[in-house]
Design a protein around this motif. Structure first.
Motif, short mmCIF file in Angstrom:
data_model
loop_
_atom_site.label_atom_id
_atom_site.label_comp_id
_atom_site.label_asym_id
_atom_site.label_seq_id
_atom_site.Cartn_x
_atom_site.Cartn_y
_atom_site.Cartn_z
N VAL A 100 0.84 -1.20 0.00
CA VAL A 100 0.00 0.00 0.00
C VAL A 100 0.87 1.25 0.00
O VAL A 100 0.36 2.37 -0.05
N TYR A 101 2.18 1.06 0.04
CA TYR A 101 3.13 2.17 0.05
C TYR A 101 3.92 2.18 -1.27
O TYR A 101 3.84 1.24 -2.06
N THR A 102 4.70 3.22 -1.47
CA THR A 102 5.57 3.31 -2.63
C THR A 102 6.99 3.58 -2.16
O THR A 102 7.30 4.66 -1.66
N ASP A 103 7.83 2.59 -2.29
CA ASP A 103 9.24 2.69 -1.92
C ASP A 103 10.06 2.41 -3.17
O ASP A 103 10.18 1.26 -3.60
N GLU A 104 10.62 3.45 -3.75
CA GLU A 104 11.34 3.30 -5.01
C GLU A 104 12.57 2.41 -4.86
O GLU A 104 12.95 1.70 -5.79
N ASP A 105 13.20 2.44 -3.69
CA ASP A 105 14.36 1.58 -3.46
C ASP A 105 13.97 0.11 -3.57
O ASP A 105 14.66 -0.70 -4.19
N LEU A 106 12.83 -0.25 -2.99
CA LEU A 106 12.36 -1.63 -3.08
C LEU A 106 11.92 -1.98 -4.50
O LEU A 106 12.20 -3.08 -4.98
N ARG A 107 11.25 -1.05 -5.16
CA ARG A 107 10.80 -1.31 -6.53
C ARG A 107 11.99 -1.63 -7.44
O ARG A 107 11.92 -2.50 -8.31
N LEU A 108 13.08 -0.91 -7.25
CA LEU A 108 14.24 -1.08 -8.12
C LEU A 108 15.14 -2.24 -7.71
O LEU A 108 16.04 -2.62 -8.46
N HIS A 109 14.90 -2.80 -6.53
CA HIS A 109 15.79 -3.85 -6.02
C HIS A 109 15.00 -5.08 -5.57
O HIS A 109 15.03 -5.47 -4.41
N GLY A 110 14.28 -5.66 -6.53
CA GLY A 110 13.71 -6.97 -6.29
C GLY A 110 12.23 -7.05 -5.97
O GLY A 110 11.71 -8.14 -5.76
N PHE A 111 11.53 -5.90 -5.94
CA PHE A 111 10.11 -5.92 -5.61
C PHE A 111 9.30 -5.17 -6.69
O PHE A 111 8.85 -4.05 -6.47
N PRO A 112 9.12 -5.80 -7.85
CA PRO A 112 8.47 -5.12 -8.97
C PRO A 112 7.00 -4.79 -8.73
O PRO A 112 6.42 -3.98 -9.46
N GLY A 113 6.37 -5.41 -7.72
CA GLY A 113 4.97 -5.12 -7.43
C GLY A 113 4.77 -4.01 -6.41
O GLY A 113 3.63 -3.74 -6.00
N GLU A 114 5.85 -3.36 -6.01
CA GLU A 114 5.76 -2.26 -5.04
C GLU A 114 4.74 -1.22 -5.50
O GLU A 114 4.73 -0.82 -6.66
N SER A 115 3.88 -0.81 -4.59
CA SER A 115 2.79 0.16 -4.78
C SER A 115 1.52 -0.46 -5.37
O SER A 115 0.49 0.21 -5.44
N SER A 117 -1.69 -3.00 -5.14
CA SER A 117 -2.49 -3.65 -4.10
C SER A 117 -3.75 -4.27 -4.72
O SER A 117 -4.83 -4.20 -4.16
N ASN A 118 -3.55 -4.89 -5.89
CA ASN A 118 -4.67 -5.52 -6.58
C ASN A 118 -4.41 -7.02 -6.72
O ASN A 118 -3.48 -7.56 -6.13
N GLY A 119 -5.21 -7.69 -7.52
CA GLY A 119 -5.11 -9.13 -7.67
C GLY A 119 -3.94 -9.62 -8.48
O GLY A 119 -3.82 -10.82 -8.74
N SER A 120 -3.03 -8.74 -8.88
CA SER A 120 -1.86 -9.16 -9.65
C SER A 120 -0.69 -9.57 -8.76
O SER A 120 0.33 -10.04 -9.25
N VAL A 121 -0.82 -9.38 -7.44
CA VAL A 121 0.26 -9.70 -6.51
C VAL A 121 -0.19 -10.77 -5.52
O VAL A 121 -1.38 -10.91 -5.24
N VAL A 122 0.78 -11.51 -5.00
CA VAL A 122 0.45 -12.64 -4.12
C VAL A 122 0.03 -12.19 -2.74
O VAL A 122 -0.76 -12.86 -2.06
N ALA A 123 0.55 -11.07 -2.26
CA ALA A 123 0.18 -10.51 -0.96
C ALA A 123 0.53 -9.03 -0.96
O ALA A 123 1.40 -8.59 -1.71
N VAL A 124 -0.16 -8.28 -0.10
CA VAL A 124 0.01 -6.82 -0.07
C VAL A 124 0.56 -6.40 1.29
O VAL A 124 -0.08 -6.62 2.33
N LYS A 125 1.73 -5.80 1.27
CA LYS A 125 2.33 -5.29 2.51
C LYS A 125 1.49 -4.15 3.07
O LYS A 125 1.12 -3.22 2.36
N THR A 126 1.22 -4.22 4.38
CA THR A 126 0.54 -3.11 5.05
C THR A 126 0.92 -3.06 6.51
O THR A 126 1.09 -4.09 7.16
N HIS A 127 1.08 -1.83 7.01
CA HIS A 127 1.26 -1.58 8.43
C HIS A 127 0.04 -0.86 8.99
O HIS A 127 0.05 -0.41 10.14
#
Length: 288
Positions: A100-115, A117-127
């Motif tokens: 549910v967040y946008t972390d560009e560092d994570l997006r560029l380093h192994g987490f292409p689904g960053e940001s 939160s729909n059915g295209s990802v296996v699970a959605v990170k949330t705090h």
């Protein structure tokens, strides 16, 4: 016996040898870059990892799901190891995790689904606190609050893998922990309202990763999501594990803070025992 090169002239042999050398160099480069950067290789150049029993293990690169998946929350209090579990989920399923967040560092380093939160990802990170209208199921990560607060403070002051300078502990640490104690209890009380929750203890992941990954695999399988535990074990650490402090935990907490956090642990332990009677994690060992 006639060999293929017996019919080749020096003019035709040279290009062939040169081409073979280029192939060797290219393969060596791919292997080197993969080892240095810890990134998944494209499926077309996928490495064969070998498991302990000698069988070949084929693990595809991380991608978005081709079909719509259930909305599964990967919920945790900040500092509880969410990024590590995301990595394990991606390695195990080959499907990207979202956030549910946008972390560009994570997006560029192994987490292409960053940001996402729909059915295209296996699970959605949330705090965030539990939202009963959004998530079908939940993987809930729980970590000792003493370790959680310290990990979160390091992240806020020095990002994913760094460590804050000592001045930050002197000037800001006391008020920071006082604020987090109430929020920690509120977060887990909120997620206890969800009817379909898989509790995952950070300590258990560290102590018996294989067993906990199998629990997650079964949980995902109930939603029709396949996983290979050995793929997660082949690259278990990932690139975002934070360095542990060399100082013991009680160094960072005053007697007053320890009393407050021990009370928090007792309250959280009772809440989890009432909801998850088969949870074997002993939160009593967390207390200082």
């Amino acid at each position: 016996m006639h060999l293929w090169y017996a019919y080749m002239t020096p003019r035709t042999i040279v290009p062939v040898i040169f081409g073979l050398l280029l192939t060797v160099v290219a393969v060596e480069h791919i292997f080197t870059m993969t080892i240095l950067h810890g990134k998944s290789m494209p499926f077309s150049t996928m490495l064969l990892s070998t498991s302990g029993n000698g069988s070949d293990l084929h693990c595809p690169s991380v991608r978005l799901s081709a079909r719509v998946l259930p909305q599964i929350a990967l919920a945790s209090y900040p500092g509880s190891g969410n990024t590590w579990v995301r990595h394990l989920l991606q390695q195990m399923t080959g499907i990207a995790t979202g956030s549910v967040y946008t972390d560009e560092d994570l997006r560029l380093h192994g987490f292409p689904g960053e940001s996402l939160s729909n059915g295209s990802v296996v699970a959605v990170k949330t705090h965030q606190l539990y939202d009963e209208t959004f998530y079908d199921r939940t993987i809930l990560i729980i970590r000792n609050p003493y370790e959680t607060f310290l990990s979160l403070f390091k992240y806020i002051k020095a990002n994913h893998t760094g460590a804050p300078i000592i001045d930050k502990y002197i000037t800001e640490w006391g008020s920071f922990t006082a604020n987090e104690i109430g929020h920690y209890g509120q977060f887990y009380t909120s997620w206890m309202k969800h009817l379909d929750v898989l509790p995952i203890f950070y300590d258990a992941l560290k102590q018996n990763l294989t067993q906990e990954l199998h629990r997650i695999k079964v949980f995902l399988g109930q939603s029709g999501i396949k996983g290979n535990v050995r793929c997660a074990l082949a690259n278990a650490d990932g690139n975002h594990l934070r360095k542990h402090s060399a100082m013991p935990l009680d160094f960072f907490y005053s007697k007053e803070k320890r009393l407050a956090i021990n009370l928090l642990i007792n309250q959280t332990r009772k809440m989890f025992k009432d909801r998850f009677r088969n949870v074997s994690e002993s939160m009593g060992t967390w207390m200082l």
